[in-house]
Design a protein around this motif. Structure first.
Motif, PDB file in Angstrom:
ATOM      1  N   MET A 166      37.454 -21.748  17.051  1.00  0.00           N
ATOM      2  CA  MET A 166      36.793 -20.742  16.174  1.00  0.00           C
ATOM      3  C   MET A 166      35.317 -21.254  16.022  1.00  0.00           C
ATOM      4  SD  MET A 166      39.781 -19.949  13.056  1.00  0.00           S
ATOM      5  CE  MET A 166      38.491 -19.339  12.146  1.00  0.00           C
ATOM      6  N   SER A 167      35.101 -22.589  15.885  1.00  0.00           N
ATOM      7  CA  SER A 167      33.836 -23.044  15.848  1.00  0.00           C
ATOM      8  C   SER A 167      33.022 -22.592  17.312  1.00  0.00           C
ATOM      9  CB  SER A 167      33.668 -24.549  15.516  1.00  0.00           C
ATOM     10  OG  SER A 167      34.364 -24.950  14.433  1.00  0.00           O
ATOM     11  N   GLY A 168      33.732 -22.970  18.256  1.00  0.00           N
ATOM     12  CA  GLY A 168      32.753 -22.606  19.522  1.00  0.00           C
ATOM     13  C   GLY A 168      32.674 -21.224  19.752  1.00  0.00           C
ATOM     14  N   TYR A 169      33.469 -20.140  19.244  1.00  0.00           N
ATOM     15  CA  TYR A 169      33.270 -18.909  19.588  1.00  0.00           C
ATOM     16  C   TYR A 169      32.259 -18.622  18.713  1.00  0.00           C
ATOM     17  CZ  TYR A 169      36.917 -18.023  22.601  1.00  0.00           C
ATOM     18  OH  TYR A 169      38.018 -17.675  24.009  1.00  0.00           O
ATOM     19  N   GLY A 170      32.162 -19.208  17.443  1.00  0.00           N
ATOM     20  CA  GLY A 170      31.318 -18.776  16.396  1.00  0.00           C
ATOM     21  C   GLY A 170      29.722 -19.081  16.936  1.00  0.00           C
ATOM     22  N   LEU A 171      29.540 -20.056  17.598  1.00  0.00           N
ATOM     23  CA  LEU A 171      28.447 -20.623  18.246  1.00  0.00           C
ATOM     24  C   LEU A 171      28.000 -19.869  19.334  1.00  0.00           C
ATOM     25  CD1 LEU A 171      26.292 -22.532  18.267  1.00  0.00           C
ATOM     26  CD2 LEU A 171      27.563 -24.126  19.912  1.00  0.00           C
ATOM     27  N   LEU A 172      29.004 -19.203  19.905  1.00  0.00           N
ATOM     28  CA  LEU A 172      28.586 -18.340  21.032  1.00  0.00           C
ATOM     29  C   LEU A 172      28.055 -16.865  20.333  1.00  0.00           C
ATOM     30  CD1 LEU A 172      31.424 -18.519  23.839  1.00  0.00           C
ATOM     31  CD2 LEU A 172      28.993 -19.133  24.026  1.00  0.00           C
ATOM     32  N   GLY A 173      28.899 -16.625  19.239  1.00  0.00           N
ATOM     33  CA  GLY A 173      28.320 -15.448  18.678  1.00  0.00           C
ATOM     34  C   GLY A 173      27.056 -15.430  18.047  1.00  0.00           C
ATOM     35  N   ALA A 174      26.568 -16.752  17.339  1.00  0.00           N
ATOM     36  CA  ALA A 174      25.447 -16.938  17.029  1.00  0.00           C
ATOM     37  C   ALA A 174      24.221 -16.805  18.251  1.00  0.00           C
ATOM     38  CB  ALA A 174      25.271 -18.189  16.242  1.00  0.00           C
ATOM     39  N   GLY A 175      24.529 -17.377  19.249  1.00  0.00           N
ATOM     40  CA  GLY A 175      23.684 -17.290  20.286  1.00  0.00           C
ATOM     41  C   GLY A 175      23.408 -15.944  20.674  1.00  0.00           C
ATOM     42  N   LEU A 177      23.726 -13.061  18.830  1.00  0.00           N
ATOM     43  CA  LEU A 177      23.036 -12.467  17.778  1.00  0.00           C
ATOM     44  C   LEU A 177      21.405 -12.899  17.882  1.00  0.00           C
ATOM     45  CD1 LEU A 177      25.201 -12.517  14.969  1.00  0.00           C
ATOM     46  CD2 LEU A 177      24.740 -10.779  16.311  1.00  0.00           C
ATOM     47  N   ILE A 178      21.335 -14.330  18.257  1.00  0.00           N
ATOM     48  CA  ILE A 178      19.904 -14.783  18.490  1.00  0.00           C
ATOM     49  C   ILE A 178      19.167 -13.888  19.616  1.00  0.00           C
ATOM     50  CG2 ILE A 178      18.404 -16.837  19.114  1.00  0.00           C
ATOM     51  CD1 ILE A 178      20.517 -18.378  17.468  1.00  0.00           C
ATOM     52  N   MET A 179      19.954 -14.016  20.606  1.00  0.00           N
ATOM     53  CA  MET A 179      19.394 -13.100  22.075  1.00  0.00           C
ATOM     54  C   MET A 179      19.092 -11.729  21.550  1.00  0.00           C
ATOM     55  SD  MET A 179      21.258 -14.825  25.340  1.00  0.00           S
ATOM     56  CE  MET A 179      22.386 -13.378  25.374  1.00  0.00           C
ATOM     57  N   LYS A 180      20.047 -11.029  21.046  1.00  0.00           N
ATOM     58  CA  LYS A 180      20.125  -9.567  20.967  1.00  0.00           C
ATOM     59  C   LYS A 180      19.252  -8.935  19.389  1.00  0.00           C
ATOM     60  CE  LYS A 180      22.055  -8.727  24.789  1.00  0.00           C
ATOM     61  NZ  LYS A 180      21.442  -7.961  25.710  1.00  0.00           N
ATOM     62  N   THR A 181      19.157  -9.533  18.406  1.00  0.00           N
ATOM     63  CA  THR A 181      18.521  -9.372  17.361  1.00  0.00           C
ATOM     64  C   THR A 181      17.305 -10.026  17.050  1.00  0.00           C
ATOM     65  OG1 THR A 181      19.595 -10.803  15.910  1.00  0.00           O
ATOM     66  CG2 THR A 181      20.758  -8.651  16.502  1.00  0.00           C
ATOM     67  N   SER A 182      16.568  -9.532  15.872  1.00  0.00           N
ATOM     68  CA  SER A 182      15.224 -10.013  15.358  1.00  0.00           C
ATOM     69  C   SER A 182      15.505  -9.974  14.098  1.00  0.00           C
ATOM     70  CB  SER A 182      14.122  -9.347  16.102  1.00  0.00           C
ATOM     71  OG  SER A 182      14.048  -8.210  15.556  1.00  0.00           O
ATOM     72  N   GLY A 183      14.438 -10.759  13.442  1.00  0.00           N
ATOM     73  CA  GLY A 183      14.174 -10.479  11.982  1.00  0.00           C
ATOM     74  C   GLY A 183      15.090 -11.547  11.239  1.00  0.00           C
ATOM     75  N   ALA A 184      15.566 -10.865  10.064  1.00  0.00           N
ATOM     76  CA  ALA A 184      16.352 -11.525   9.138  1.00  0.00           C
ATOM     77  C   ALA A 184      17.686 -11.975   9.729  1.00  0.00           C
ATOM     78  CB  ALA A 184      16.577 -10.678   7.977  1.00  0.00           C
ATOM     79  N   LEU A 185      18.168 -10.981  10.552  1.00  0.00           N
ATOM     80  CA  LEU A 185      19.594 -11.159  11.247  1.00  0.00           C
ATOM     81  C   LEU A 185      19.451 -12.223  12.220  1.00  0.00           C
ATOM     82  CD1 LEU A 185      22.469 -10.687  11.889  1.00  0.00           C
ATOM     83  CD2 LEU A 185      21.835  -8.843  13.163  1.00  0.00           C
ATOM     84  N   GLN A 186      18.456 -12.532  12.776  1.00  0.00           N
ATOM     85  CA  GLN A 186      18.351 -13.491  13.754  1.00  0.00           C
ATOM     86  C   GLN A 186      18.279 -14.788  13.229  1.00  0.00           C
ATOM     87  OE1 GLN A 186      14.611 -13.979  16.002  1.00  0.00           O
ATOM     88  NE2 GLN A 186      15.962 -13.847  17.771  1.00  0.00           N
ATOM     89  N   ASP A 187      17.296 -14.964  12.048  1.00  0.00           N
ATOM     90  CA  ASP A 187      17.162 -15.983  11.245  1.00  0.00           C
ATOM     91  C   ASP A 187      18.619 -16.588  10.838  1.00  0.00           C
ATOM     92  OD1 ASP A 187      14.475 -16.033  11.800  1.00  0.00           O
ATOM     93  OD2 ASP A 187      14.130 -15.032   9.903  1.00  0.00           O
ATOM     94  N   ARG A 188      19.304 -15.660  10.340  1.00  0.00           N
ATOM     95  CA  ARG A 188      20.607 -15.880   9.797  1.00  0.00           C
ATOM     96  C   ARG A 188      21.726 -16.438  10.962  1.00  0.00           C
ATOM     97  NH1 ARG A 188      23.202 -17.613   5.340  1.00  0.00           N
ATOM     98  NH2 ARG A 188      25.408 -16.806   5.212  1.00  0.00           N
ATOM     99  N   ALA A 189      21.545 -15.858  12.246  1.00  0.00           N
ATOM    100  CA  ALA A 189      22.424 -16.387  13.162  1.00  0.00           C
ATOM    101  C   ALA A 189      21.881 -17.621  13.649  1.00  0.00           C
ATOM    102  CB  ALA A 189      22.140 -15.423  14.209  1.00  0.00           C
ATOM    103  N   ARG A 190      20.558 -18.124  13.482  1.00  0.00           N
ATOM    104  CA  ARG A 190      20.149 -19.302  13.750  1.00  0.00           C
ATOM    105  C   ARG A 190      20.818 -20.486  12.798  1.00  0.00           C
ATOM    106  NH1 ARG A 190      15.906 -19.196  17.617  1.00  0.00           N
ATOM    107  NH2 ARG A 190      14.663 -17.426  17.608  1.00  0.00           N
ATOM    108  N   VAL A 191      21.047 -20.019  11.506  1.00  0.00           N
ATOM    109  CA  VAL A 191      21.364 -20.875  10.442  1.00  0.00           C
ATOM    110  C   VAL A 191      22.890 -21.131  10.797  1.00  0.00           C
ATOM    111  CG1 VAL A 191      22.113 -21.027   7.923  1.00  0.00           C
ATOM    112  CG2 VAL A 191      19.779 -20.269   8.738  1.00  0.00           C
ATOM    113  N   CYS A 192      23.623 -20.192  11.051  1.00  0.00           N
ATOM    114  CA  CYS A 192      25.003 -20.050  11.249  1.00  0.00           C
ATOM    115  C   CYS A 192      25.133 -20.881  12.595  1.00  0.00           C
ATOM    116  CB  CYS A 192      25.512 -18.643  11.370  1.00  0.00           C
ATOM    117  SG  CYS A 192      25.717 -17.540   9.892  1.00  0.00           S
ATOM    118  N   GLY A 193      24.521 -20.642  13.637  1.00  0.00           N
ATOM    119  CA  GLY A 193      24.604 -21.505  14.906  1.00  0.00           C
ATOM    120  C   GLY A 193      24.594 -23.135  14.623  1.00  0.00           C
TER     121      GLY A 193
END
Length: 194
Positions: A166-175, A177-193
């Motif tokens: 679950m942690s590994g897939y969460g990290l893949l998901g965060a990566g 979102l970092i690649m495919k989004t920008s702004g607040a969502l990308q920042d939140r994905a960085r925090v989650c990653g």
């Protein structure tokens, strides 16, 4: 004579690798979904995986059917050993797919479908980790058949493997979102990653 065992082993290994790589990120987005701050962020996260999410389970089918076709004895031993987590995984993947499709078609129950997508992703991932942990730990085999019980999958190693996946897939998901989004969502994905 040509030996197909190494070839089928390579095919099954690649199927598992591609499944983890390609379905891991969208299951990871589903796991992170409930941690996203607002409706707009959740909508963007869903739209980022919408074009690719349902094709990724093809690799899972290739792995399972390839195991059955190429190594029927191994299939006959492994499947009864991990039947319960496989059942949970398949039901969670089905419910997750239904929730993904219905979240926009049934606006009256949007919250239910959003939770279904997130919890279905988490349950499917945890079940896959339990299967992995059980596979690593080994099976009770007598003769040419599984001799354990359905509860043999519930060990500290398999539960840890489920949480780790679950942690590994969460990290893949965060990566993703970092690649495919920008702004607040990308920042939140960085925090989650992190």
């Amino acid at each position: 004579m040509l030996d197909f065992v190494p070839l089928w082993t390579l095919i099954l290994g690649l199927a598992v690798f591609f499944y983890v790589l390609l379905d891991g990120f969208d299951l990871g987005v589903g796991i992170l979904y409930r941690f996203l701050p607002d409706k707009e962020s959740r909508h963007l996260a869903m739209n980022s995986i919408a074009p690719v999410w349902d094709g990724n389970e093809t690799w899972l089918g290739l792995g399972g059917l390839g195991l059955l076709a190429a190594f029927p004895l191994a299939f006959a031993i492994i499947m009864p050993a991990v039947y319960f987590p496989i059942l949970i995984m398949l039901l969670a993947l089905i419910f997750r797919g239904v929730a993904f499709e219905f979240r926009l078609r049934d606006a009256e129950h949007l919250t239910f479908w959003e939770h279904g997508f997130s919890y279905g992703s988490a349950a499917a991932t945890f079940a896959q980790g339990v299967v992995l942990g059980t596979f690593i730990q080994g099976f009770a085999v007598e003769g040419r058949s599984f001799s354990g019980s359905s509860f043999d999958v519930l060990t500290p190693l398999s539960v840890f493997a489920g949480l780790a996946l679950m942690s590994g897939y969460g990290l893949l998901g965060a990566g993703w979102l970092i690649m495919k989004t920008s702004g607040a969502l990308q920042d939140r994905a960085r925090v989650c990653g992190r």
